[in-house]
Design an enzyme around this catalytic site. Structure first.
Site, PDB file in Angstrom:
ATOM      1  N   ALA A   9      28.876  18.444  32.359  1.00  0.00           N
ATOM      2  CA  ALA A   9      27.964  17.719  33.245  1.00  0.00           C
ATOM      3  C   ALA A   9      28.332  16.245  33.392  1.00  0.00           C
ATOM      4  O   ALA A   9      28.055  15.630  34.421  1.00  0.00           O
ATOM      5  CB  ALA A   9      26.532  17.857  32.731  1.00  0.00           C
ATOM      6  N   LYS A  15      38.343  12.636  22.191  1.00  0.00           N
ATOM      7  CA  LYS A  15      38.438  13.185  23.537  1.00  0.00           C
ATOM      8  C   LYS A  15      38.412  12.034  24.537  1.00  0.00           C
ATOM      9  O   LYS A  15      37.540  11.181  24.486  1.00  0.00           O
ATOM     10  CB  LYS A  15      37.288  14.151  23.804  1.00  0.00           C
ATOM     11  CG  LYS A  15      37.292  15.361  22.870  1.00  0.00           C
ATOM     12  CD  LYS A  15      36.085  16.250  23.090  1.00  0.00           C
ATOM     13  CE  LYS A  15      36.099  17.459  22.180  1.00  0.00           C
ATOM     14  NZ  LYS A  15      34.893  18.305  22.338  1.00  0.00           N
ATOM     15  N   ARG A  16      39.372  12.031  25.432  1.00  0.00           N
ATOM     16  CA  ARG A  16      39.549  11.009  26.467  1.00  0.00           C
ATOM     17  C   ARG A  16      40.069   9.712  25.865  1.00  0.00           C
ATOM     18  O   ARG A  16      41.243   9.463  25.903  1.00  0.00           O
ATOM     19  CB  ARG A  16      38.266  10.812  27.280  1.00  0.00           C
ATOM     20  CG  ARG A  16      37.865  12.088  28.047  1.00  0.00           C
ATOM     21  CD  ARG A  16      36.618  11.872  28.882  1.00  0.00           C
ATOM     22  NE  ARG A  16      36.300  13.043  29.676  1.00  0.00           N
ATOM     23  CZ  ARG A  16      35.556  14.056  29.257  1.00  0.00           C
ATOM     24  NH1 ARG A  16      35.025  14.022  28.038  1.00  0.00           N
ATOM     25  NH2 ARG A  16      35.329  15.093  30.030  1.00  0.00           N
ATOM     26  N   LYS A  58      27.612  30.130  24.505  1.00  0.00           N
ATOM     27  CA  LYS A  58      26.964  28.902  24.983  1.00  0.00           C
ATOM     28  C   LYS A  58      27.595  28.508  26.308  1.00  0.00           C
ATOM     29  O   LYS A  58      28.819  28.559  26.462  1.00  0.00           O
ATOM     30  CB  LYS A  58      27.122  27.762  23.969  1.00  0.00           C
ATOM     31  CG  LYS A  58      26.329  26.507  24.353  1.00  0.00           C
ATOM     32  CD  LYS A  58      26.392  25.459  23.263  1.00  0.00           C
ATOM     33  CE  LYS A  58      27.666  24.655  23.319  1.00  0.00           C
ATOM     34  NZ  LYS A  58      27.721  23.612  22.264  1.00  0.00           N
ATOM     35  N   LYS A  74      27.480  25.509  29.643  1.00  0.00           N
ATOM     36  CA  LYS A  74      27.129  24.146  29.988  1.00  0.00           C
ATOM     37  C   LYS A  74      26.145  24.131  31.167  1.00  0.00           C
ATOM     38  O   LYS A  74      26.248  24.939  32.098  1.00  0.00           O
ATOM     39  CB  LYS A  74      28.384  23.360  30.374  1.00  0.00           C
ATOM     40  CG  LYS A  74      29.405  23.256  29.249  1.00  0.00           C
ATOM     41  CD  LYS A  74      28.932  22.364  28.119  1.00  0.00           C
ATOM     42  CE  LYS A  74      30.022  22.162  27.087  1.00  0.00           C
ATOM     43  NZ  LYS A  74      29.640  21.175  26.052  1.00  0.00           N
ATOM     44  N   ASP A 131      23.912  23.795  26.918  1.00  0.00           N
ATOM     45  CA  ASP A 131      24.255  22.438  26.502  1.00  0.00           C
ATOM     46  C   ASP A 131      24.261  21.537  27.731  1.00  0.00           C
ATOM     47  O   ASP A 131      25.071  21.719  28.644  1.00  0.00           O
ATOM     48  CB  ASP A 131      25.633  22.455  25.846  1.00  0.00           C
ATOM     49  CG  ASP A 131      26.071  21.096  25.328  1.00  0.00           C
ATOM     50  OD1 ASP A 131      25.330  20.117  25.499  1.00  0.00           O
ATOM     51  OD2 ASP A 131      27.169  21.025  24.745  1.00  0.00           O
ATOM     52  N   HIS A 168      29.482  20.730  15.072  1.00  0.00           N
ATOM     53  CA  HIS A 168      30.114  20.618  16.388  1.00  0.00           C
ATOM     54  C   HIS A 168      31.637  20.692  16.310  1.00  0.00           C
ATOM     55  O   HIS A 168      32.259  19.992  15.516  1.00  0.00           O
ATOM     56  CB  HIS A 168      29.715  19.283  17.028  1.00  0.00           C
ATOM     57  CG  HIS A 168      30.516  18.917  18.231  1.00  0.00           C
ATOM     58  ND1 HIS A 168      31.514  17.960  18.212  1.00  0.00           N
ATOM     59  CD2 HIS A 168      30.479  19.389  19.505  1.00  0.00           C
ATOM     60  CE1 HIS A 168      32.048  17.844  19.408  1.00  0.00           C
ATOM     61  NE2 HIS A 168      31.444  18.703  20.214  1.00  0.00           N
TER      62      HIS A 168
END
Length: 376
Positions: free
Chosen positions: A27, A62-63, A175, A177, A206, A308
């Protein structure tokens, strides 16, 4: 007295960029806050003692942030040379104080995580035990659910195929998104997956922090009919009061915590009653040493646990948690290691190999952009 053979003789640090086969969007991408993710940056620490014992640890980003983790780790590594590898808690504090001016959370402790996890891996390997057994396991397997097949860049038809493939592999839950600008699209997506899976398969959603409080309340009520295991990160990660209000108002449990980067932040979340299910991330909070502290606090408050990402680490930590937990299945990291985790009947099995049970693959060497060795 320190055994001379237990002294840390050498540390190798590696900066590794793991490419993803498909750009990944949740998202945060659809709402314009981030770009699609194309790679994950890893910092690996390999620690060797005078006696030849070895341990492997890692953190990730991440990123953005990977080069910063690697740079800070290079500053800290000399602090460990000559130290007793058994003194993990003391060494965590030593490294934290060495970098105290940049804080006790975020990148500053994430660099420490690679060392800390390597030291725990080393200790378990030397004992000849899987890390879960060293910590004191409650179980030999953990319920697992898949996340990697449910991202928003995939059309719903692909998500349904991915869900079926996960169940066929033996994974226990799915799960997906949500958090798109059009909430009707979210509801249609959840409805399609629930119909596809049936009522008995555990399903989670999520939102990746994309809703404000009114939207989260409306969506939470609309999602009640789907019998979700949890709604994850419906609000900003630091809106503990908002998460607490949702947890009190909804029958569906609220899960959050993955974006918090210290024990202190998790303690505030728990104190506020902002999570039914806590989702800490060991590499993000500074390693296994701080993770065990916040896990003890969570268990004291009788919270469920679903760590996570990084299943390769969190499987062991979840197996040592007192209440029945979940572990998150991502296959993204598999190319980095020679070994694979076994999944059967909805559960991920704790490997019988000593330590984390991991060795770096030749492919990981090919993705290494820089490395540095300290000591012998």
């Amino acid at each position: 007295m320190t055994n001379p053979l237990d002294k840390i003789a050498a540390i190798r640090l590696s900066s590794v960029l793991l490419p993803l086969s498909t750009p990944v969007s949740d998202a945060k991408v659809l709402t314009g806050r981030q770009r699609p993710m194309t790679e994950v940056a890893f910092l690996f620490a390999e620690i060797t003692t005078e006696g030849g014992h070895e341990g492997l640890g890692f953190c990730y980003s991440k990123r953005a942030g990977g080069p910063g983790q690697y740079a800070h780790a290079r500053e800290l590594a000399p602090e460990l040379l000559g130290e007793d590898a058994n003194d993990i808690a003391r060494l965590w504090e030593k490294l934290a104080w060495a970098g105290a001016s940049v804080g006790r959370g975020g990148l500053a402790v994430q660099a420490i995580a690679a060392f800390d996890i390597a030291l725990w891996d080393l200790k378990a390997r030397r004992a000849g035990l899987p890390l879960a057994k060293l910590l004191g396991a409650h179980r030999d397997s953990v319920r697992c659910y898949n996340t990697s097949g449910g991202f928003l860049h995939a059309p719903i038809e692909q998500v349904l195929e991915n869900a079926s493939a996960a169940l066929e592999r033996g994974i226990g839950g799915v799960k997906i998104k949500v958090g798109q600008p059009d909430t009707r699209a979210d509801l249609a997506r959840v409805r399609a997956v629930r119909v596809h899976l049936g009522d008995d398969v555990p399903l989670m959603v999520d939102a990746n922090q994309q809703w404000d409080r009114p939207a989260a309340a409306r969506m939470g009520r609309a999602l009640e009919e789907y019998g979700l295991v949890w709604i994850e990160e419906p609000l900003d990660a630091h809106d503990h009061a908002g998460h607490a209000a949702l947890a009190a108002a909804l029958d569906t449990p609220i899960a959050t915590g993955e974006m918090l980067t210290s024990v202190a932040e998790h303690a505030e979340l728990i104190r506020a009653g902002g999570a039914d299910i806590l989702q800490p991330d060991a590499p993000r909070v500074g390693g296994i040493t701080p993770f065990l502290r916040l896990a003890a606090l969570a268990e004291h408050h009788r919270l469920q646990l679903a760590p996570h990402f990084a299943m390769e680490i969190h499987l062991h930590l979840a197996a040592a948690y007192g209440l029945e937990p979940w572990v998150e299945h991502f296959e993204w990291l598999e190319p980095l290691f020679e070994e694979r985790l076994e999944i059967r009947d909805g559960r991920m099995l704790v490997p019988d190999r000593p330590g984390l049970g991991l060795t770096l693959s030749d492919r990981a060497a090919g993705w290494t952009v820089d490395s540095r060795t300290f000591g012998v």
